[in-house]
Design a protein around this motif. Sequence first.
Motif, short mmCIF file in Angstrom:
data_model
loop_
_atom_site.label_atom_id
_atom_site.label_comp_id
_atom_site.label_asym_id
_atom_site.label_seq_id
_atom_site.Cartn_x
_atom_site.Cartn_y
_atom_site.Cartn_z
N ALA A 133 0.83 -1.22 0.00
CA ALA A 133 0.00 0.00 0.00
C ALA A 133 0.86 1.26 0.00
CB ALA A 133 -0.94 -0.01 1.21
N ALA A 134 1.85 1.31 0.88
CA ALA A 134 2.69 2.50 0.96
C ALA A 134 3.52 2.68 -0.31
CB ALA A 134 3.61 2.41 2.18
N SER A 135 3.97 1.58 -0.90
CA SER A 135 4.75 1.65 -2.14
C SER A 135 3.91 2.19 -3.29
CB SER A 135 5.30 0.27 -2.48
OG SER A 135 6.08 0.33 -3.65
N VAL A 136 2.66 1.75 -3.39
CA VAL A 136 1.79 2.23 -4.48
C VAL A 136 1.47 3.72 -4.28
CG1 VAL A 136 -0.50 2.01 -5.53
CG2 VAL A 136 0.84 -0.03 -5.00
N VAL A 137 1.19 4.13 -3.05
CA VAL A 137 0.92 5.54 -2.78
C VAL A 137 2.17 6.37 -3.06
CG1 VAL A 137 0.27 7.24 -1.02
CG2 VAL A 137 -0.95 5.07 -1.16
N GLY A 138 3.33 5.86 -2.65
CA GLY A 138 4.59 6.54 -2.96
C GLY A 138 4.83 6.59 -4.46
N GLY A 139 4.42 5.53 -5.16
CA GLY A 139 4.54 5.50 -6.61
C GLY A 139 3.71 6.59 -7.26
N LEU A 140 2.57 6.90 -6.67
CA LEU A 140 1.75 8.00 -7.19
C LEU A 140 2.48 9.34 -7.05
CD1 LEU A 140 -1.79 6.92 -5.94
CD2 LEU A 140 -0.96 6.99 -8.31
N LEU A 141 3.22 9.50 -5.95
CA LEU A 141 4.03 10.71 -5.80
C LEU A 141 5.11 10.74 -6.89
CD1 LEU A 141 4.97 13.30 -4.41
CD2 LEU A 141 6.31 11.87 -2.84
N GLY A 142 5.77 9.60 -7.12
CA GLY A 142 6.78 9.54 -8.18
C GLY A 142 6.18 9.87 -9.54
N TYR A 143 5.00 9.31 -9.81
CA TYR A 143 4.29 9.59 -11.07
C TYR A 143 4.01 11.08 -11.18
CZ TYR A 143 0.86 9.05 -14.83
OH TYR A 143 0.18 9.13 -16.01
N ALA A 144 3.51 11.69 -10.10
CA ALA A 144 3.19 13.12 -10.09
C ALA A 144 4.44 13.97 -10.31
CB ALA A 144 2.50 13.51 -8.78
N ILE A 145 5.56 13.55 -9.72
CA ILE A 145 6.82 14.28 -9.94
C ILE A 145 7.15 14.29 -11.43
CG2 ILE A 145 9.32 14.19 -9.58
CD1 ILE A 145 8.71 13.19 -6.69
N GLY A 146 7.07 13.13 -12.06
CA GLY A 146 7.37 13.06 -13.49
C GLY A 146 6.36 13.81 -14.33
N PHE A 147 5.10 13.72 -13.97
CA PHE A 147 4.01 14.31 -14.77
C PHE A 147 3.95 15.84 -14.62
CE2 PHE A 147 -0.34 15.31 -15.97
CZ PHE A 147 -0.56 14.48 -17.07
N TYR A 148 3.99 16.31 -13.37
CA TYR A 148 3.79 17.73 -13.12
C TYR A 148 5.08 18.52 -12.90
CZ TYR A 148 -1.08 16.44 -12.38
OH TYR A 148 -2.35 15.95 -12.55
N LEU A 149 6.12 17.85 -12.45
CA LEU A 149 7.37 18.54 -12.10
C LEU A 149 8.53 17.96 -12.91
CD1 LEU A 149 6.86 18.49 -8.23
CD2 LEU A 149 6.40 20.42 -9.77
N GLU A 150 8.45 18.08 -14.21
CA GLU A 150 9.45 17.46 -15.08
C GLU A 150 10.89 17.83 -14.71
OE1 GLU A 150 10.83 17.36 -19.72
OE2 GLU A 150 8.68 17.53 -19.31
N PRO A 151 11.20 19.10 -14.39
CA PRO A 151 12.59 19.40 -14.00
C PRO A 151 13.04 18.63 -12.76
CG PRO A 151 11.40 21.44 -14.51
CD PRO A 151 10.39 20.32 -14.49
N VAL A 152 12.15 18.47 -11.79
CA VAL A 152 12.49 17.71 -10.59
C VAL A 152 12.67 16.24 -10.95
CG1 VAL A 152 11.69 16.98 -8.29
CG2 VAL A 152 11.30 19.33 -9.06
#
Length: 192
Positions: free
Chosen positions: A61-80
């Motif tokens: 569960a925590a890995s999937v939720v953390g994966g959503l943060l990683g996805y959001a970083i790539g999707f919304y914060l491309e420079p990061v």
Amino acid sequence: MFRKLYDWVMGLAGSRHAPASLAVVSFAESSFFPIPPDVMLAPMVLARPDRAFVYAGICTAASVVGGLLGYAIGFYLEPVGMWLLSLMGHPDGKAAFEKWFADWGLWVILIKGATPIPYKLVTITAGLAQFSLVTFIWASILTRGLRFFAVAAILKYFGPAMLAEFEKRIALYGTLGLIALVGLIVVLKVLI
């Protein structure tokens, strides 16, 4: 050295804060943290085999939720996202990862999510490639769950014998583990 580290991890694994610590490590590893949750999951299962599948569920569960943060970083914060890929040794990796997702799509998540390859590479690049979020979520649940529940089951059912053997030869296995880790890093650097 290995004995002190081992004793410390086993002590933490049996503490009342272990599940929360496991969740934090699992969450962070999926988006930015370099240490995989298996490092905590294994001693926790060995310390409390009766809770093996609870711990695997926490990891998943925590890995999937953390994966959503990683996805959001790539999707919304491309420079990061690009900066984090650079830190992981992939400064020009966006094009290669986008090609992987274009060619293989779902298989990138399913295969890489179940291996020791840092999952944050998959999560961030899935966001960068604007891969289907729904597919990303269910594939992450499947592959991360498979990995963590397999580790928990093996340790629950075969762990006590493995633990006794490991404790007898902790220095040898620690050294071999270090050599294997360095070898894996070298192989991954060459292949990726």
